[in-house]
Design a protein around this motif. Structure first.
Motif, PDB file in Angstrom:
ATOM      1  N   GLY A  46      -4.922  -1.188   8.440  1.00 13.38           N
ATOM      2  CA  GLY A  46      -3.717  -1.410   7.640  1.00 13.38           C
ATOM      3  C   GLY A  46      -2.987  -0.091   7.453  1.00 13.38           C
ATOM      4  O   GLY A  46      -3.261   0.898   8.143  1.00 13.38           O
ATOM      5  N   GLU A  47      -2.055  -0.059   6.490  1.00 13.21           N
ATOM      6  CA  GLU A  47      -1.272   1.177   6.367  1.00 13.21           C
ATOM      7  C   GLU A  47      -1.859   2.163   5.359  1.00 13.21           C
ATOM      8  O   GLU A  47      -1.919   3.356   5.622  1.00 13.21           O
ATOM      9  CB  GLU A  47       0.181   0.854   6.027  1.00 13.21           C
ATOM     10  N   GLY A  48      -2.277   1.664   4.198  1.00 19.43           N
ATOM     11  CA  GLY A  48      -2.818   2.576   3.190  1.00 19.43           C
ATOM     12  C   GLY A  48      -3.295   1.784   1.989  1.00 19.43           C
ATOM     13  O   GLY A  48      -2.952   0.610   1.837  1.00 19.43           O
ATOM     14  N   PRO A  49      -4.063   2.414   1.117  1.00 20.58           N
ATOM     15  CA  PRO A  49      -4.572   1.696  -0.054  1.00 20.58           C
ATOM     16  C   PRO A  49      -3.450   1.356  -1.039  1.00 20.58           C
ATOM     17  O   PRO A  49      -2.504   2.123  -1.192  1.00 20.58           O
ATOM     18  CB  PRO A  49      -5.548   2.701  -0.696  1.00 20.58           C
ATOM     19  N   GLY A  50      -3.590   0.211  -1.668  1.00 17.13           N
ATOM     20  CA  GLY A  50      -2.707  -0.155  -2.777  1.00 17.13           C
ATOM     21  C   GLY A  50      -3.409   0.147  -4.091  1.00 17.13           C
ATOM     22  O   GLY A  50      -4.448   0.822  -4.125  1.00 17.13           O
ATOM     23  N   GLU A  51      -2.840  -0.400  -5.150  1.00 13.89           N
ATOM     24  CA  GLU A  51      -3.354  -0.094  -6.485  1.00 13.89           C
ATOM     25  C   GLU A  51      -4.821  -0.523  -6.642  1.00 13.89           C
ATOM     26  O   GLU A  51      -5.652   0.232  -7.120  1.00 13.89           O
ATOM     27  CB  GLU A  51      -2.448  -0.804  -7.514  1.00 13.89           C
ATOM     28  N   GLN A  52      -5.105  -1.748  -6.210  1.00 14.98           N
ATOM     29  CA  GLN A  52      -6.482  -2.277  -6.388  1.00 14.98           C
ATOM     30  C   GLN A  52      -7.482  -1.511  -5.530  1.00 14.98           C
ATOM     31  O   GLN A  52      -8.622  -1.274  -5.925  1.00 14.98           O
ATOM     32  CB  GLN A  52      -6.518  -3.745  -5.959  1.00 14.98           C
ATOM     33  N   GLU A  53      -7.031  -1.161  -4.314  1.00 14.68           N
ATOM     34  CA  GLU A  53      -7.920  -0.441  -3.390  1.00 14.68           C
ATOM     35  C   GLU A  53      -8.221   0.951  -3.938  1.00 14.68           C
ATOM     36  O   GLU A  53      -9.358   1.424  -3.879  1.00 14.68           O
ATOM     37  CB  GLU A  53      -7.260  -0.334  -2.004  1.00 14.68           C
ATOM     38  N   VAL A  61      -8.821  -5.263  -0.770  1.00 16.34           N
ATOM     39  CA  VAL A  61      -9.350  -6.066  -1.860  1.00 16.34           C
ATOM     40  C   VAL A  61      -8.129  -6.607  -2.621  1.00 16.34           C
ATOM     41  O   VAL A  61      -7.007  -6.306  -2.258  1.00 16.34           O
ATOM     42  CB  VAL A  61     -10.287  -5.238  -2.781  1.00 16.34           C
ATOM     43  N   GLY A  62      -8.355  -7.414  -3.639  1.00 14.84           N
ATOM     44  CA  GLY A  62      -7.218  -8.013  -4.331  1.00 14.84           C
ATOM     45  C   GLY A  62      -6.644  -9.159  -3.508  1.00 14.84           C
ATOM     46  O   GLY A  62      -7.237  -9.581  -2.507  1.00 14.84           O
ATOM     47  N   PRO A  63      -5.475  -9.667  -3.897  1.00 12.79           N
ATOM     48  CA  PRO A  63      -4.923 -10.871  -3.250  1.00 12.79           C
ATOM     49  C   PRO A  63      -4.748 -10.721  -1.733  1.00 12.79           C
ATOM     50  O   PRO A  63      -5.059 -11.649  -0.973  1.00 12.79           O
ATOM     51  CB  PRO A  63      -3.574 -11.059  -3.943  1.00 12.79           C
ATOM     52  N   ALA A  64      -4.278  -9.559  -1.267  1.00 10.54           N
ATOM     53  CA  ALA A  64      -4.084  -9.392   0.186  1.00 10.54           C
ATOM     54  C   ALA A  64      -5.434  -9.429   0.912  1.00 10.54           C
ATOM     55  O   ALA A  64      -5.564 -10.020   1.982  1.00 10.54           O
ATOM     56  CB  ALA A  64      -3.348  -8.083   0.470  1.00 10.54           C
ATOM     57  N   GLY A  65      -6.426  -8.811   0.303  1.00 12.01           N
ATOM     58  CA  GLY A  65      -7.761  -8.819   0.901  1.00 12.01           C
ATOM     59  C   GLY A  65      -8.361 -10.213   0.921  1.00 12.01           C
ATOM     60  O   GLY A  65      -9.029 -10.602   1.894  1.00 12.01           O
ATOM     61  N   ALA A 162      -0.313  -8.672   2.827  1.00 12.88           N
ATOM     62  CA  ALA A 162       0.609  -8.560   1.683  1.00 12.88           C
ATOM     63  C   ALA A 162       1.984  -9.108   2.054  1.00 12.88           C
ATOM     64  O   ALA A 162       2.660  -9.729   1.228  1.00 12.88           O
ATOM     65  CB  ALA A 162       0.717  -7.103   1.231  1.00 12.88           C
ATOM     66  N   ALA A 163       2.395  -8.905   3.312  1.00 10.63           N
ATOM     67  CA  ALA A 163       3.689  -9.446   3.765  1.00 10.63           C
ATOM     68  C   ALA A 163       3.618 -10.973   3.818  1.00 10.63           C
ATOM     69  O   ALA A 163       4.611 -11.659   3.538  1.00 10.63           O
ATOM     70  CB  ALA A 163       4.040  -8.878   5.137  1.00 10.63           C
ATOM     71  N   LEU A 164       2.453 -11.507   4.157  1.00  8.55           N
ATOM     72  CA  LEU A 164       2.299 -12.968   4.201  1.00  8.55           C
ATOM     73  C   LEU A 164       2.349 -13.561   2.799  1.00  8.55           C
ATOM     74  O   LEU A 164       2.810 -14.691   2.618  1.00  8.55           O
ATOM     75  CB  LEU A 164       0.971 -13.345   4.876  1.00  8.55           C
TER      76      LEU A 164
END
Ligand code: SF4
Length: 190
Positions: A46-53, A61-65, A162-164
């Motif tokens: 992927g591109e990079g960690p988000g807040e949850q990661e 992890v989180g909704p995208a995961g 996340a785009a989905l």
């Protein structure tokens, strides 16, 4: 061999945790190195960690995961069979795209992960990873699901989970990509 790879990955992860090679180190809670099977035949990037990661220290992890896990399950794959990483290991502020210079600074970690794991297939999740690893002008909406071979490794770009979540109309197309991925994996020699 698998144990040696796991040990080398652990040492690399340790280096990553202390890395200050780009300004993203200043905003991170922790670097998110990557997780998975050191002998994985399939690597997701992927591109990079988000807040949850950033909070949990694990990519996707989180909704995208959770959505990624659902796609994997739908085509008979398990997350534990794969390896999952990102182009940059520290969270870009406000979840913006990582800048080209940040990607450049961090790529040695991903290159070393690829060298150690030696996946047969690399799937780029989203535009940033696909443009960096497949082709700079890669268009996910037009070219998703197409396999190309680069230096003996099959590569494919598909939608970022996340785009989905933001654009669910692409979910059936993403599922087709995962079905094609399963077929490619099944066709790999043992
Ligand atoms: Fe180092 Fe990568 Fe984090 Fe930048 S994003 S500080 S290069 S680990």
């Amino acid at each position: 061999m698998e144990q040696e790879t796991a040990a080398a990955l652990a040492a690399l992860a340790e280096r990553c945790r202390g890395c200050t090679a780009c300004p993203l180190c200043r905003g991170r809670r922790q670097a998110v190195f990557g997780v998975g099977n050191p002998a994985a035949r399939l690597l997701f990037v992927g591109e990079g960690p988000g807040e949850q990661e950033d909070r949990r220290g694990e990519p996707f992890v989180g909704p995208a995961g959770e959505l990624l896990n659902l796609y994997l399950k739908a085509v008979g794959l398990r997350r534990e069979e794969c390896y999952i990483a990102n182009i940059v290991k520290c969270r870009p502020p406000g979840n913006r795209d990582p800048l080209p210079e940040e990607q450049e600074a961090c790529l040695p970690f991903l290159r070393e992960q690829v060298r150690l794991i030696r996946p047969k297939i690399i799937v780029c999740l989203g535009r940033v990873a696909a443009c960096r690893l497949i082709r700079p002008d890669f268009r996910v909406t037009r070219e998703h699901g197409q396999f190309v071979e680069k230096k003996g490794t099959l590569m494919m770009g598909t939608f970022h989970p996340a785009a989905l979540l933001r654009g669910p109309q692409q979910k059936p197309a993403a599922l087709e990509d995962f079905m094609a991925l399963r077929d490619r994996l099944l066709a790999l020699p043992e």
